[in-house]
Design an enzyme around this catalytic site. Structure first.
Site, PDB file in Angstrom:
ATOM      1  N   ASP A  40      29.578  14.415 -24.329  1.00 49.22           N
ATOM      2  CA  ASP A  40      29.654  15.923 -24.971  1.00 49.22           C
ATOM      3  C   ASP A  40      28.766  15.886 -26.205  1.00 49.22           C
ATOM      4  OD1 ASP A  40      31.887  18.259 -24.621  1.00 49.22           O
ATOM      5  OD2 ASP A  40      30.828  18.276 -26.353  1.00 49.22           O
ATOM      6  N   THR A  90      30.043  28.714 -18.891  1.00 49.53           N
ATOM      7  CA  THR A  90      29.065  29.778 -18.802  1.00 49.53           C
ATOM      8  C   THR A  90      29.509  31.099 -19.220  1.00 49.53           C
ATOM      9  OG1 THR A  90      29.848  29.569 -16.259  1.00 49.53           O
ATOM     10  CG2 THR A  90      27.722  28.366 -16.670  1.00 49.53           C
ATOM     11  N   THR A 125      30.933  27.524 -13.265  1.00 48.55           N
ATOM     12  CA  THR A 125      30.823  28.699 -12.504  1.00 48.55           C
ATOM     13  C   THR A 125      29.453  29.538 -12.743  1.00 48.55           C
ATOM     14  OG1 THR A 125      33.082  29.146 -12.761  1.00 48.55           O
ATOM     15  CG2 THR A 125      32.037  31.012 -12.012  1.00 48.55           C
ATOM     16  N   CYS A 265      36.955  32.617 -17.392  1.00 47.05           N
ATOM     17  CA  CYS A 265      36.732  32.761 -16.113  1.00 47.05           C
ATOM     18  C   CYS A 265      36.970  34.316 -15.616  1.00 47.05           C
ATOM     19  CB  CYS A 265      37.848  32.006 -15.549  1.00 47.05           C
ATOM     20  SG  CYS A 265      37.539  30.205 -15.764  1.00 47.05           S
ATOM     21  N   ARG A 336      38.868  31.187 -26.669  1.00 45.45           N
ATOM     22  CA  ARG A 336      37.444  31.822 -26.261  1.00 45.45           C
ATOM     23  C   ARG A 336      37.882  33.141 -25.427  1.00 45.45           C
ATOM     24  NH1 ARG A 336      35.160  27.075 -23.258  1.00 45.45           N
ATOM     25  NH2 ARG A 336      37.055  26.741 -22.552  1.00 45.45           N
TER      26      ARG A 336
END
Length: 435
Positions: A40, A90, A125, A265, A336
């Protein structure tokens, strides 16, 4: 299958790029069977993992301490691996278009360190076509290697549900796909090591990408329907939760509930699909309608709260309102794309600066992303309204009686997810409302 055999024998390594809520649990799971490099770019995050601390709460500190993952922020270490998994976020831009910068950036890093004979699998995704049309050219440009000869790619959409202790990596069927039948064999065999529920071989990478993006779009649309019903029933003076309980007695009624739709998501993925649809000349109607409803729920809740304060003879400007919970979902520190922020922003438009209490949320992230600091539980007093925005387990100890002690006037209680007993709250003298 030579690569698979070399992975099992420890000759070759697997790398996991992106150690967030999705990537870290995958790395830990694979480390039980293979040599794993966990990479990371966030050095602070790597330091925590090396110290045995799990800031995501997904696997716990003990699992991190005892796992065999070789955590690093040194990208050159990726050269040691032959099987790479990319699991980075994403997100979307302010105009609701896909932000592919994180996945492209991760791809550039990997490309600079890609070696011949490698397999690269994406979990992020995306809309159909990103892996082959966007990521592969970057890998070729950065590595100087040729796709289909020197390296191969696959796609296996992440299905981990942050904060969900029941539906985990090993209990969910894993979709796998690849660019060639041989690569698919390798990808399927590798993922079978951790996906105990089994793997499903999609017929192409684009099919796998599409399958993932519609999973969350479907949920988003169904929740939007529930949210619309909630707004209708509220005007009719009918309790939505009671309606759903009655309707739920039918065997094929879908068990969805109204609420705020955030996170990285469900509140994001539909825009990836509609973006691609626009590119091919199709303007989505149902998907975007659902997004419009769900994106507006924070403002709707705040507006309804203002009306309840007025009805309770509480001066709106400078009213003391407390929000319990700030994360995008219960029992998860991730803030987030939380839609609780919409409630806060709308209340501030009315001159209200709400107190925000969340013992679960990542405090540093809240300050960094939103400029928001949390109050302590001891500060929940002299209030006019309380909003239970997120159903954290930590709030289970709150009862109508304990909440009643927090007020100075008004006694307005908004229980967005309906976690408390409505009758008991009303009997206690609270002005109770829920979606």
């Amino acid at each position: 299958m030579k690569l698979y055999e070399n992975l099992l024998r420890g000759i070759d390594k697997l790398s996991l790029i992106g150690l967030g809520y999705v990537g870290m649990p995958i790395a830990v799971a694979f480390a039980k069977s293979l040599k794993v490099i966990g990479f990371d770019v966030n050095a602070e995050k790597i330091a925590k993992y090396k110290a045995g601390v799990d800031p995501t709460r997904e696997v716990g500190d003990e699992a991190i301490k005892n796992c065999g993952v070789d955590f690093t922020c040194d990208e050159k270490r990726l050269k040691e691996a032959k099987f790479h998994i990319v699991a980075v976020p994403t997100p979307i831009n302010s105009d609701k278009t896909p932000d592919l910068n994180p996945v492209v950036s991760a791809t550039k890093i990997l490309g600079r360190n890609l070696t011949k004979g490698s397999v690269v699998v994406y979990e992020s995704t995306v809309y159909p076509g990103v892996t082959e049309d966007v990521c592969v050219p970057v890998l070729e440009a950065e590595s100087g290697l040729k796709w289909g000869e020197d390296f191969f790619v696959g796609y296996s959409p992440e299905r981990i549900n942050p904060g969900d202790k029941e539906h985990r990596l090993d209990t969910i069927i894993k979709i796998v796909s690849a660019d060639t039948p041989d690569t698919l064999d390798v990808v399927a065999a590798v993922y079978a090591l951790v996906a105990k529920a089994g793997v499903y071989r999609a017929e192409s990478i684009k099919v796998a990408e599409a399958a993932k993006v519609i999973e969350n779009s479907q949920r988003d649309i169904n929740i939007a329907f529930m949210n619309e019903l909630s707004m209708i029933f509220d005007r009719l003076g009918i309790d939505t939760k009671a309606v759903l309980a009655a309707a739920g007695t039918k065997w094929n009624f879908l068990n969805f509930k109204p609420g705020l739709v955030g996170g990285h998501c469900i509140g994001v993925d539909p825009y990836y699909l509609t973006y691609k649809a626009e590119q091919i000349g199709y303007h989505s109607r149902i998907i975007l309608a659902g997004r419009q409803i769900n994106d507006g729920m924070g403002n709707y809740i705040a507006g309804t709260l203002i009306k309840k304060l007025i009805a309770a003879d509480v001066p709106v400007k400078h009213a003391r309102v407390a929000l319990l919970g700030f994360t995008f979902k219960e029992n998860c520190p991730d803030t987030r794309n939380t839609r609780v922020i919409d409630i806060i922003n709308e209340l501030e438009e009315y001159g209200i600066e709400p107190l925000i209490y969340d013992p679960v949320a990542d405090k540093d992230e809240a300050v960094r992303e939103y400029g928001i600091s949390f109050c302590g539980e001891e500060e929940l007093k002299e209030l006019d309204a309380v909003v239970i925005a997120v159903a954290h387990k930590e709030f289970d100890n709150f009862t109508p009686e304990t909440i009643l002690q927090m007020y100075r006037s008004g006694k307005v209680l908004f229980d967005i997810k309906g976690v408390l007993n409505k009758t008991k709250c009303e009997d206690a003298g609270l002005l109770y409302w829920r979606l």
